[in-house]
Design a protein around this motif. Structure first.
Motif, mmCIF file in Angstrom:
data_model
loop_
_atom_site.group_PDB
_atom_site.id
_atom_site.type_symbol
_atom_site.label_atom_id
_atom_site.label_comp_id
_atom_site.label_asym_id
_atom_site.label_seq_id
_atom_site.Cartn_x
_atom_site.Cartn_y
_atom_site.Cartn_z
ATOM 1 N N SER A 255 0.831 -1.204 0.000
ATOM 2 C CA SER A 255 0.000 0.000 0.000
ATOM 3 C C SER A 255 0.865 1.254 0.000
ATOM 4 O O SER A 255 0.611 2.207 -0.744
ATOM 5 N N GLN A 256 1.898 1.254 0.828
ATOM 6 C CA GLN A 256 2.794 2.408 0.891
ATOM 7 C C GLN A 256 3.543 2.599 -0.426
ATOM 8 O O GLN A 256 3.756 3.721 -0.881
ATOM 9 N N ALA A 257 3.936 1.482 -1.055
ATOM 10 C CA ALA A 257 4.658 1.571 -2.323
ATOM 11 C C ALA A 257 3.795 2.192 -3.412
ATOM 12 O O ALA A 257 4.305 2.861 -4.317
ATOM 13 N N MET A 258 2.492 1.963 -3.335
ATOM 14 C CA MET A 258 1.581 2.481 -4.365
ATOM 15 C C MET A 258 0.936 3.804 -3.991
ATOM 16 O O MET A 258 0.128 4.336 -4.752
ATOM 17 N N ASN A 259 1.273 4.336 -2.834
ATOM 18 C CA ASN A 259 0.598 5.544 -2.341
ATOM 19 C C ASN A 259 0.598 6.690 -3.344
ATOM 20 O O ASN A 259 -0.407 7.401 -3.500
ATOM 21 N N SER A 260 1.727 6.893 -4.020
ATOM 22 C CA SER A 260 1.826 8.055 -4.904
ATOM 23 C C SER A 260 0.800 8.011 -6.028
ATOM 24 O O SER A 260 0.261 9.044 -6.431
ATOM 25 N N ILE A 261 0.499 6.803 -6.518
ATOM 26 C CA ILE A 261 -0.458 6.695 -7.612
ATOM 27 C C ILE A 261 -1.868 6.383 -7.098
ATOM 28 O O ILE A 261 -2.861 6.799 -7.694
ATOM 29 N N SER A 262 -1.970 5.689 -5.970
ATOM 30 C CA SER A 262 -3.293 5.405 -5.398
ATOM 31 C C SER A 262 -4.018 6.687 -5.028
ATOM 32 O O SER A 262 -5.250 6.767 -5.080
ATOM 33 N N TYR A 263 -3.245 7.711 -4.672
ATOM 34 C CA TYR A 263 -3.806 9.025 -4.355
ATOM 35 C C TYR A 263 -4.727 9.517 -5.463
ATOM 36 O O TYR A 263 -5.761 10.142 -5.211
ATOM 37 N N LEU A 264 -4.363 9.209 -6.709
ATOM 38 C CA LEU A 264 -5.136 9.694 -7.858
ATOM 39 C C LEU A 264 -6.525 9.080 -7.911
ATOM 40 O O LEU A 264 -7.440 9.664 -8.486
ATOM 41 N N ASP A 265 -6.686 7.898 -7.316
ATOM 42 C CA ASP A 265 -7.972 7.204 -7.358
ATOM 43 C C ASP A 265 -9.023 7.911 -6.508
ATOM 44 O O ASP A 265 -10.214 7.632 -6.651
ATOM 45 N N ALA A 266 -8.591 8.799 -5.638
ATOM 46 C CA ALA A 266 -9.532 9.503 -4.767
ATOM 47 C C ALA A 266 -9.763 10.946 -5.215
ATOM 48 O O ALA A 266 -10.325 11.747 -4.461
ATOM 49 N N GLN A 267 -9.364 11.269 -6.448
ATOM 50 C CA GLN A 267 -9.517 12.620 -6.968
ATOM 51 C C GLN A 267 -10.662 12.704 -7.977
ATOM 52 O O GLN A 267 -11.018 11.707 -8.609
ATOM 53 N N PRO A 268 -11.265 13.886 -8.143
ATOM 54 C CA PRO A 268 -12.367 14.031 -9.109
ATOM 55 C C PRO A 268 -11.999 13.617 -10.535
ATOM 56 O O PRO A 268 -12.848 13.125 -11.273
ATOM 57 N N LEU A 269 -10.732 13.785 -10.926
ATOM 58 C CA LEU A 269 -10.299 13.412 -12.270
ATOM 59 C C LEU A 269 -9.640 12.032 -12.284
ATOM 60 O O LEU A 269 -8.732 11.760 -13.076
ATOM 61 N N LEU A 270 -10.105 11.130 -11.425
ATOM 62 C CA LEU A 270 -9.491 9.803 -11.336
ATOM 63 C C LEU A 270 -9.474 9.082 -12.670
ATOM 64 O O LEU A 270 -8.507 8.387 -12.997
ATOM 65 N N LEU A 271 -10.535 9.198 -13.469
ATOM 66 C CA LEU A 271 -10.560 8.548 -14.775
ATOM 67 C C LEU A 271 -9.409 9.035 -15.640
ATOM 68 O O LEU A 271 -8.614 8.241 -16.166
ATOM 69 N N GLU A 272 -9.313 10.335 -15.798
ATOM 70 C CA GLU A 272 -8.303 10.896 -16.681
ATOM 71 C C GLU A 272 -6.881 10.626 -16.166
ATOM 72 O O GLU A 272 -5.983 10.310 -16.946
ATOM 73 N N TYR A 273 -6.693 10.741 -14.841
ATOM 74 C CA TYR A 273 -5.374 10.523 -14.260
ATOM 75 C C TYR A 273 -4.918 9.077 -14.437
ATOM 76 O O TYR A 273 -3.819 8.802 -14.923
#
Length: 322
Positions: A255-273
């Motif tokens: 989970s920690q290793a993926m934190n930088s990109i997992s963050y994008l999944d909780a953003q309004p533009l998650l699809l585009e990101y």
């Protein structure tokens, strides 16, 4: 609270992207062949313990659902149904409407193209309905699913997607419906999962935000639906294996290793990101930028690229960057 979902057997399931291609006129259309290939590639990957993804989610938030016409959606899902059958996993898709009658029609249509479970989002209305109206909306969807021989999955996503929130009381009532195979809770606040699980340890709840996979597992979730897992499927499946085994330390490392990109999944533009990150991963940045959604700025593109690279380097150190 009781649940009739004792046969729910899935762990983590990928919410696959709808790959697009340009026509001779420059318009975008669905590339069914590429979408099928990428979906199959994801389902083929095994975690360290040898398990695979337990389902296939198509035409969801990451599948550009809200931008597709009904005809496009059904065509896409029919194609993905072939992949789901090949790997013997259920096909899940999303649905939302302004009225319960319109929703019931969509549920029945999805069943005709091989969808096994419909993720039902709250109604697309400006004002939030009262609990009685919300329950009636889902109850009619459940009736339609029963008639069509499929299931539904109530989808609580009040954060990034901005849907009306489902109250704990509504979730409790919906979990008891025989047509409900699981609840999908897409929020960074996992306390609602723990509340429902404390009332019924047999409730089936799936997390829908990659940043909280481990926390959701600690709260009692039986699995999750992942976007980042499309990019790093081996890492996602392995993390869920550790969660299932209660090996929290190893799960947290991933989970920690993926934190930088997992963050994008909780953003309004998650699809585009995440779609762009997927394109980077497959050496097709231009393909990752083809979307019916919003166009990313140069700064956003650079940010996603940096987040992807950091996650990849960390996962490579764990042997999970496949």
């Amino acid at each position: 609270m009781q649940t009739n979902s004792t046969d729910w057997r899935y762990t983590v399931m990928p919410a696959v992207f709808t790959w697009l291609k340009e026509t001779e006129t420059g318009a975008l259309e669905i590339d069914l062949v590429a979408t099928q290939k990428y979906a199959a590639d994801i389902l083929r990957v095994e975690g360290k313990a040898g398990t695979r993804m337990g389902g296939l989610v198509g035409s969801g938030t990451l599948g550009e659902n809200s931008y597709l016409s009904a005809e496009q959606r059904l065509s896409l899902l029919s194609a993905l149904s072939e992949v789901a059958k090949e790997f013997n996993v259920p096909l899940i898709s999303g649905a939302a409407a302004e009225t319960k009658e319109a929703l019931a029609t969509i549920v029945k249509e999805l069943a005709t193209v091989g969808v096994d479970t419909v993720m039902v989002m709250p109604p697309k209305t400006k004002e939030a309905p009262c609990d009685d109206e919300m329950y009636a909306y889902y109850a009619l969807a459940a009736d339609a699913a029963r008639e069509a021989g499929i299931k539904i999955m109530p989808y609580n996503n009040p954060d990034a997607a901005g849907y009306h929130a489902l109250s704990t009381d509504i979730l409790r009532k919906l979990a008891a419906l025989p047509e409900v195979t699981a609840l999908k809770i897409s929020t960074t606040d996992v306390s609602v999962i723990e509340t429902l699980m404390l009332e019924n340890k047999d409730a089936k709840i799936l997390a829908g935000v990659d940043t909280v996979t481990v926390h959701a597992g600690l709260a009692g979730a039986c699995g999750g639906i992942t976007g980042v897992g499309c990019i790093f499927p081996k890492a996602s499946v392995t993390m869920q294996e550790y969660v299932n085994d209660g090996n929290w330390a190893e799960a947290n490392k991933i989970s920690q290793a993926m934190n930088s990109i997992s963050y994008l999944d909780a953003q309004p533009l998650l699809l585009e990101y995440l779609k762009f990150a997927f394109g980077i991963h497959h050496n097709d940045e231009q393909g990752g930028l083809r979307t019916l959604g919003k166009k990313l700025t140069a700064a956003q593109i650079d940010d996603v690229r940096a987040r992807y690279q950091l996650a990849k380097e960390r996962l490579e150190a764990l042997g999970l960057a496949e």
